[in-house]
Design a protein around this motif. Structure first.
Motif, PDB file in Angstrom:
ATOM      1  N   HIS A 429     138.117  36.207 -14.155  1.00 57.17           N
ATOM      2  CA  HIS A 429     137.443  36.640 -12.932  1.00 57.17           C
ATOM      3  C   HIS A 429     137.985  35.919 -11.708  1.00 57.17           C
ATOM      4  O   HIS A 429     138.106  36.495 -10.621  1.00 57.17           O
ATOM      5  N   GLU A 430     138.320  34.648 -11.862  1.00 64.92           N
ATOM      6  CA  GLU A 430     138.858  33.877 -10.742  1.00 64.92           C
ATOM      7  C   GLU A 430     140.306  34.263 -10.434  1.00 64.92           C
ATOM      8  O   GLU A 430     140.712  34.309  -9.274  1.00 64.92           O
ATOM      9  N   SER A 462     123.784  37.697 -15.704  1.00 64.43           N
ATOM     10  CA  SER A 462     123.948  38.508 -14.499  1.00 64.43           C
ATOM     11  C   SER A 462     125.321  38.318 -13.863  1.00 64.43           C
ATOM     12  O   SER A 462     125.851  39.231 -13.227  1.00 64.43           O
ATOM     13  N   VAL A 463     125.934  37.136 -14.028  1.00 60.99           N
ATOM     14  CA  VAL A 463     127.286  36.906 -13.516  1.00 60.99           C
ATOM     15  C   VAL A 463     128.263  37.893 -14.152  1.00 60.99           C
ATOM     16  O   VAL A 463     129.130  38.461 -13.481  1.00 60.99           O
ATOM     17  N   PHE A 464     128.110  38.136 -15.445  1.00 60.10           N
ATOM     18  CA  PHE A 464     129.035  39.003 -16.171  1.00 60.10           C
ATOM     19  C   PHE A 464     128.703  40.483 -15.955  1.00 60.10           C
ATOM     20  O   PHE A 464     129.606  41.319 -15.910  1.00 60.10           O
ATOM     21  N   HIS A 558     128.400  33.986  -2.912  1.00 58.32           N
ATOM     22  CA  HIS A 558     129.538  34.377  -2.081  1.00 58.32           C
ATOM     23  C   HIS A 558     130.842  34.201  -2.858  1.00 58.32           C
ATOM     24  O   HIS A 558     131.723  35.070  -2.832  1.00 58.32           O
ATOM     25  N   GLU A 559     130.982  33.079  -3.568  1.00 63.38           N
ATOM     26  CA  GLU A 559     132.213  32.808  -4.324  1.00 63.38           C
ATOM     27  C   GLU A 559     132.424  33.844  -5.426  1.00 63.38           C
ATOM     28  O   GLU A 559     133.545  34.277  -5.696  1.00 63.38           O
ATOM     29  N   GLU A 560     131.343  34.238  -6.064  1.00 66.71           N
ATOM     30  CA  GLU A 560     131.427  35.236  -7.123  1.00 66.71           C
ATOM     31  C   GLU A 560     131.924  36.567  -6.562  1.00 66.71           C
ATOM     32  O   GLU A 560     132.771  37.236  -7.163  1.00 66.71           O
ATOM     33  N   ILE A 566     133.239  29.929  -9.338  1.00 63.38           N
ATOM     34  CA  ILE A 566     131.786  29.919  -9.155  1.00 63.38           C
ATOM     35  C   ILE A 566     131.270  28.496  -9.284  1.00 63.38           C
ATOM     36  O   ILE A 566     131.612  27.805 -10.248  1.00 63.38           O
ATOM     37  N   PRO A 567     130.468  28.017  -8.332  1.00 63.71           N
ATOM     38  CA  PRO A 567     129.932  26.651  -8.422  1.00 63.71           C
ATOM     39  C   PRO A 567     129.231  26.420  -9.757  1.00 63.71           C
ATOM     40  O   PRO A 567     128.433  27.242 -10.208  1.00 63.71           O
TER      41      PRO A 567
END
Length: 635
Positions: A429-430, A462-464, A558-560, A566-567
């Motif tokens: 993802h990054e 939820s991130v995924f 925001h980073e996501e 991601i922090p």
């Protein structure tokens, strides 16, 4: 060695109405899961105040007023309005006690016309375990539990069965020479040192194992037929070794693969008629894989997708079917093995005898068991995967391939599935956020917890989901923030949720950032009262109990959104915004209309943002009454 402290968030699967448990979505369909028998005076006091206000504005003594209030403020149906009867205070209280007045919005029927990669799927990781990942039991009850709770993707880790123990030469001769040789070689190799199991036992300890249950009762099956050059499953005249299910290289106890298949057959379509995906992690020999195919084919007859829906289409030209086309079907996710080219058989002669079948030992597919192990315990290297053609053929629409990168040729096969650990997926993802998002619009991807989550803790799903991952496998053995979000995603559904429009295969949106509208949010929650909040496991005196409620917002960072690191590495299940009420010294707190506000929250996506309520005794949060008023507006 002292026993480890009991983990209150872990628990064996419940068999008494598991469909009323939260976590997978099904509990929200049952009014019984939210109903209460009585109301405390404090709760009744606030309901009287609310009743007076509502009655003044809608005139609840009339059917028209009741229907209007139910529709406008409660977003309920006309059937719900029937509970109000004559519109009196007592029937108003009965309406709230029934569970029909819950805060969940109405659930619309899922649109089943889209290809199956266009949905999020309620999914389980290491489904067979009843507790932690290191020492818990494997049980068929765990499959019954999650399927009745709405799970639509279960996992089975399959290993070789134990060979028969017999001193007779007849039984000895029935065992293939290759098998005996390997066993003897292994025994010699293991004799001087200490096995991994013993080292784990010394390091972590283990309680005495309970007597084995009768896992194979009424599971008899006729022997399979053999034909052609198919690998012959090994068996003796009286008993054959059959595959078993367990978490390899740990102290977890096994359960028969046959019993797992029988349980899936019995409960797959009780809570939902939408398809079930069985994710196989295969560690068995070739002969045992043939037995796996035999058992799955027999037990799932009429349900198993073992051929393309359209027999005229070759396996290489397949496209993913719609959800509707797969109702009441079981899909097997297994590593794909390409068919071998036909070779002319050489007749056996006295000078050139036919080569006997050889036992091919242990296979493995990429999964969480290939990750880190506890410090001080060295795990044997995972053998290279060697899935037989017969077993690999069952992965019709869910072919598993080893992930290398998003540019590998297999990434364009319509029916492929990549499985990545949470850490590996976050790295992708990054590095390639747009490419990952575009891949997941068209093809399946599965995320699973990293191997070091020995206590069965969960990743932040939820991130995924926001990256478009369809299958986010969670440890249903643990009730934590990850499972609470899973309940929020699938509440009241049949385990398959259609992705937002910008996430589907028909969308031209290039990135996660543009695929869905982002808003600013003002949210206010007014807390009135709580009722019968259970004491935490470590408490036994209500006078020492001081409950409060914490509210968390799970919002896209925001980073996501920008594809940046991601922090915290995405590990935390805690919301990005957190506030809590004052504590009260009673299991029946009066919150005094305390209001919690979140103002100007940015980056909110309506379908992929979650509000989580956590009380001090959060394990029982859904079993007690919490009266609150909530309102929000989109700025």
């Amino acid at each position: 060695m002292p026993e480890p402290a009991q983990d209150s968030k872990l628990g064996a699967p419940k068999l008494d109405q598991p469909q009323l448990q939260a976590g997978g979505g099904t509990a929200a369909e049952s009014a019984k899961a939210r109903a209460v028998e009585t109301l405390t005076p404090t709760v009744a006091k606030y309901l009287k105040t609310i009743y007076d206000d509502v009655n003044k504005r809608y005139n609840l003594s009339t059917k028209e007023g009741q229907a209007k209030w139910i529709a406008e403020e409660q977003h309920g149906s006309l059937a719900d309005a029937e509970l109000l009867k004559d519109g009196s205070l007592s029937h108003f209280e009965a309406y709230f006690a029934s569970g029909k007045a819950n805060g969940m919005g109405p659930i619309t029927a899922v649109d089943e016309s889209h290809p199956i990669s266009n949905y999020f799927i309620s999914s389980s990781h290491n489904t067979y375990l009843t507790g932690n990942q290191l020492m818990s039991e494997s049980s068929v009850d765990a499959y019954k539990n999650v399927l009745l709770r709405g799970c639509r993707c279960v996992e089975i880790d399959v290993w070789d069965g134990e060979p028969p123990s017999s001193s007779s030469s007849e039984d000895e001769s029935a065992t293939p020479a290759g098998y005996r040789g390997k066993k003897e070689k292994k025994e010699k190799k293991d004799k001087p040192g200490m096995s991994i199991k013993k080292r784990l036992e010394l390091k972590f300890g283990r309680k005495g194992s309970p007597p084995q249950e009768d896992k194979m009762k009424d599971l008899s099956i006729s022997p399979p037929k053999t034909a052609g050059d198919r690998i012959t499953p090994w068996r003796s005249t009286s008993y054959r070794a059959e595959p078993r299910v367990l978490h390899g290289y740990t102290l977890t106890r096994d359960t028969p693969f046959r019993a797992v298949c029988a349980t899936i057959r019995d409960y797959a379509f009780v809570a939902s008629n939408l398809p079930v995906i069985v994710s196989l992690e295969v560690h068995t020999s070739a002969e045992q894989q043939e037995i796996m195919v035999e058992i799955m084919t027999e037990y799932w007859k009429g349900m198993l997708v073992d051929l393309p829906l359209d027999p005229k289409v070759s396996s290489d030209d397949l496209s993913l079917p719609t959800l509707k086309e797969l109702e009441n079907k079981i899909l097997v996710k297994v590593k794909y093995t390409a068919p071998k080219p036909a070779v002319e058989a050489t007749p056996a002669t006295l000078q050139a005898p036919a080569e006997p079948l050889k036992q091919v030992q242990s296979t493995s597919t990429t999964s969480s068991s290939s990750e880190d192990v506890p410090e001080g315990v060295k795990k044997p290297p995972a053998p290279k995967a060697k899935i037989t053609e017969t077993l690999g053929r069952l992965g019709v629409y869910t072919r598993a391939y080893h992930y290398k990168n998003l540019d590998q040729p297999e990434a364009q096969i319509p029916c492929h599935v990549f499985s990545l650990s949470e850490k590996a997926l976050l790295e992708v993802h990054e590095q390639q956020p747009a490419k990952l998002f575009n891949h997941n619009k068209h093809f399946f991807m599965r995320a699973y917890p990293k191997g070091l989550r020995l206590n069965s803790s969960n990743l932040n799903p939820s991130v995924f989901w926001r990256a478009g991952v369809q299958i986010v496998a969670l440890n249903w053995q643990r009730w934590d923030g990850g499972m609470m979000q899973n309940e929020a995603m699938f509440a009241g559904t049949s385990g398959w949720v259609l992705k937002p429009e910008g996430y589907r295969s028909t969308s031209k949106e290039p990135t996660q950032k543009t695929a869905i509208a982002h808003h600013n949010l003002d949210l206010s929650i007014e807390f009135l009262a709580g009722q019968d909040i259970p004491l935490p496991p470590e408490e036994d005196d209500p006078r020492d109990f001081k409950p409060y409620v914490k509210v968390e917002l799970h919002v896209e960072k925001h980073e996501e959104r920008e594809g940046q690191p991601i922090p915290g590495g995405g590990k935390s299940q805690k919301g990005e915004f957190k506030k809590k009420t004052k504590s009260h010294k009673t299991p029946n707190p009066d919150f005094g209309r305390e209001v919690i506000r979140f103002e100007g929250v940015k980056g909110v996506t309506e379908e992929l943002t979650f509000v989580r309520y956590v009380s001090v005794s959060f394990l029982s949060l859904l079993s007690h009454t919490l009266l609150l008023w909530m309102g929000w507006c989109d700025l």
